[in-house]
Design a protein around this motif. Structure first.
Motif, PDB file in Angstrom:
ATOM      1  N   LEU A 176       0.848  -1.190   0.000  1.00 44.25           N
ATOM      2  CA  LEU A 176       0.000   0.000   0.000  1.00 44.25           C
ATOM      3  C   LEU A 176       0.886   1.244   0.000  1.00 44.25           C
ATOM      4  N   VAL A 177       0.607   2.168  -0.892  1.00 46.77           N
ATOM      5  CA  VAL A 177       1.391   3.387  -0.989  1.00 46.77           C
ATOM      6  C   VAL A 177       0.462   4.549  -1.287  1.00 46.77           C
ATOM      7  N   GLN A 178       0.821   5.726  -0.814  1.00 45.77           N
ATOM      8  CA  GLN A 178       0.007   6.907  -1.066  1.00 45.77           C
ATOM      9  C   GLN A 178       0.242   7.429  -2.481  1.00 45.77           C
ATOM     10  N   PRO A 179      -0.730   8.120  -3.047  1.00 41.91           N
ATOM     11  CA  PRO A 179      -0.526   8.743  -4.360  1.00 41.91           C
ATOM     12  C   PRO A 179       0.713   9.629  -4.341  1.00 41.91           C
ATOM     13  N   GLY A 180       1.494   9.543  -5.415  1.00 40.51           N
ATOM     14  CA  GLY A 180       2.739  10.279  -5.505  1.00 40.51           C
ATOM     15  C   GLY A 180       3.932   9.530  -4.949  1.00 40.51           C
ATOM     16  N   GLY A 181       3.682   8.413  -4.290  1.00 38.29           N
ATOM     17  CA  GLY A 181       4.750   7.637  -3.692  1.00 38.29           C
ATOM     18  C   GLY A 181       5.426   6.694  -4.674  1.00 38.29           C
ATOM     19  N   SER A 182       6.350   5.886  -4.146  1.00 40.41           N
ATOM     20  CA  SER A 182       7.144   4.972  -4.967  1.00 40.41           C
ATOM     21  C   SER A 182       7.134   3.577  -4.374  1.00 40.41           C
ATOM     22  N   LEU A 183       7.305   2.603  -5.241  1.00 39.44           N
ATOM     23  CA  LEU A 183       7.491   1.208  -4.854  1.00 39.44           C
ATOM     24  C   LEU A 183       8.441   0.575  -5.855  1.00 39.44           C
ATOM     25  N   ARG A 184       9.181  -0.454  -5.393  1.00 38.70           N
ATOM     26  CA  ARG A 184       9.985  -1.236  -6.312  1.00 38.70           C
ATOM     27  C   ARG A 184       9.556  -2.689  -6.231  1.00 38.70           C
ATOM     28  N   LEU A 185       9.092  -3.207  -7.338  1.00 35.99           N
ATOM     29  CA  LEU A 185       8.736  -4.617  -7.422  1.00 35.99           C
ATOM     30  C   LEU A 185       9.952  -5.426  -7.864  1.00 35.99           C
ATOM     31  N   SER A 186      10.027  -6.647  -7.341  1.00 34.10           N
ATOM     32  CA  SER A 186      11.113  -7.558  -7.721  1.00 34.10           C
ATOM     33  C   SER A 186      10.514  -8.846  -8.277  1.00 34.10           C
ATOM     34  N   CYS A 187      11.242  -9.459  -9.172  1.00 36.26           N
ATOM     35  CA  CYS A 187      10.859 -10.758  -9.726  1.00 36.26           C
ATOM     36  C   CYS A 187      12.096 -11.650  -9.691  1.00 36.26           C
ATOM     37  N   ARG A 188      11.987 -12.734  -8.953  1.00 35.93           N
ATOM     38  CA  ARG A 188      13.087 -13.696  -8.875  1.00 35.93           C
ATOM     39  C   ARG A 188      12.771 -14.872  -9.791  1.00 35.93           C
ATOM     40  N   ALA A 189      13.741 -15.235 -10.626  1.00 35.18           N
ATOM     41  CA  ALA A 189      13.549 -16.337 -11.566  1.00 35.18           C
ATOM     42  C   ALA A 189      14.434 -17.512 -11.194  1.00 35.18           C
ATOM     43  N   SER A 190      13.888 -18.686 -11.363  1.00 31.17           N
ATOM     44  CA  SER A 190      14.682 -19.891 -11.153  1.00 31.17           C
ATOM     45  C   SER A 190      15.212 -20.375 -12.496  1.00 31.17           C
ATOM     46  N   GLY A 191      16.208 -21.220 -12.444  1.00 32.32           N
ATOM     47  CA  GLY A 191      16.738 -21.777 -13.686  1.00 32.32           C
ATOM     48  C   GLY A 191      18.033 -21.118 -14.095  1.00 32.32           C
ATOM     49  N   ARG A 192      18.840 -21.861 -14.805  1.00 30.24           N
ATOM     50  CA  ARG A 192      20.157 -21.383 -15.193  1.00 30.24           C
ATOM     51  C   ARG A 192      20.133 -20.546 -16.456  1.00 30.24           C
ATOM     52  N   THR A 193      18.990 -20.501 -17.150  1.00 33.02           N
ATOM     53  CA  THR A 193      18.948 -19.828 -18.431  1.00 33.02           C
ATOM     54  C   THR A 193      18.217 -18.496 -18.360  1.00 33.02           C
ATOM     55  N   PHE A 194      18.149 -17.892 -17.180  1.00 30.97           N
ATOM     56  CA  PHE A 194      17.428 -16.630 -17.008  1.00 30.97           C
ATOM     57  C   PHE A 194      17.907 -15.584 -17.996  1.00 30.97           C
ATOM     58  N   SER A 195      19.202 -15.514 -18.205  1.00 28.37           N
ATOM     59  CA  SER A 195      19.754 -14.469 -19.061  1.00 28.37           C
ATOM     60  C   SER A 195      19.353 -14.628 -20.517  1.00 28.37           C
ATOM     61  N   SER A 196      18.790 -15.761 -20.900  1.00 36.12           N
ATOM     62  CA  SER A 196      18.372 -15.946 -22.282  1.00 36.12           C
ATOM     63  C   SER A 196      16.925 -15.513 -22.522  1.00 36.12           C
ATOM     64  N   TYR A 197      16.226 -15.130 -21.461  1.00 34.91           N
ATOM     65  CA  TYR A 197      14.815 -14.770 -21.581  1.00 34.91           C
ATOM     66  C   TYR A 197      14.617 -13.259 -21.601  1.00 34.91           C
ATOM     67  N   ALA A 198      13.701 -12.817 -22.446  1.00 32.43           N
ATOM     68  CA  ALA A 198      13.146 -11.472 -22.315  1.00 32.43           C
ATOM     69  C   ALA A 198      12.141 -11.512 -21.167  1.00 32.43           C
ATOM     70  N   MET A 199      12.024 -10.401 -20.473  1.00 29.01           N
ATOM     71  CA  MET A 199      11.169 -10.352 -19.286  1.00 29.01           C
ATOM     72  C   MET A 199      10.186  -9.192 -19.388  1.00 29.01           C
ATOM     73  N   GLY A 200       9.093  -9.326 -18.659  1.00 32.82           N
ATOM     74  CA  GLY A 200       8.113  -8.247 -18.704  1.00 32.82           C
ATOM     75  C   GLY A 200       7.280  -8.155 -17.442  1.00 32.82           C
ATOM     76  N   TRP A 201       6.580  -7.046 -17.328  1.00 34.72           N
ATOM     77  CA  TRP A 201       5.619  -6.821 -16.253  1.00 34.72           C
ATOM     78  C   TRP A 201       4.247  -6.540 -16.873  1.00 34.72           C
ATOM     79  N   PHE A 202       3.237  -7.128 -16.275  1.00 33.81           N
ATOM     80  CA  PHE A 202       1.851  -6.893 -16.625  1.00 33.81           C
ATOM     81  C   PHE A 202       1.098  -6.529 -15.353  1.00 33.81           C
TER      82      PHE A 202
END
Length: 122
Positions: free
Chosen positions: A11-37
């Motif tokens: 929960l954050v107030q209008p005008g505020g900031s947040l940082r989302l993180s996504c942790r991936a498993s697997g050794r081939t992470f660097s071969s994938y394009a990534m996105g947020w929806f």
């Protein structure tokens, strides 16, 4: 195969900031394009941002351009979404996604995380 786990919502107030993180498993992470929806209540899931395998290319929805920044650290198998100047209309469940092709990750990615809730409210 890649498994994705999001964190950092809250929960954050209008005008505020947040940082989302996504942790991936697997050794081939660097071969994938990534996105947020994101998916707001009563609405369809929509594209937010995407990043190529090496971070050299990024893409943003018009609604978040200039406010959100996508990034990744391949050696840590991590992707981030820095969200600034948040608005109530940014309230949604945010999903991490992955695909082998950059042009596809923004449309129909193969892999999804479980989502993290972001609520922007005073």
């Amino acid at each position: 195969q890649v498994q994705l786990v999001e964190s950092g919502g809250g929960l954050v107030q209008p005008g505020g900031s947040l940082r989302l993180s996504c942790r991936a498993s697997g050794r081939t992470f660097s071969s994938y394009a990534m996105g947020w929806f994101r998916q707001a209540p009563g609405k369809e899931r929509e594209f937010v941002a995407a990043i190529s395998w090496n971070g050299g290319s990024t893409s943003y929805a018009d609604s978040v351009k200039g406010r959100f920044t996508i990034s990744r650290v391949n050696v840590k198998n991590m992707m981030y979404l820095q969200m600034n100047s948040l608005k109530p209309e940014d309230t949604a469940v945010y999903y991490c996604a992955a695909d082998a092709v950059f042009s596809t990750v923004a449309a129909a990615p193969d892999y999804w995380g479980q989502g993290t809730q972001v609520t922007v409210s005073s």
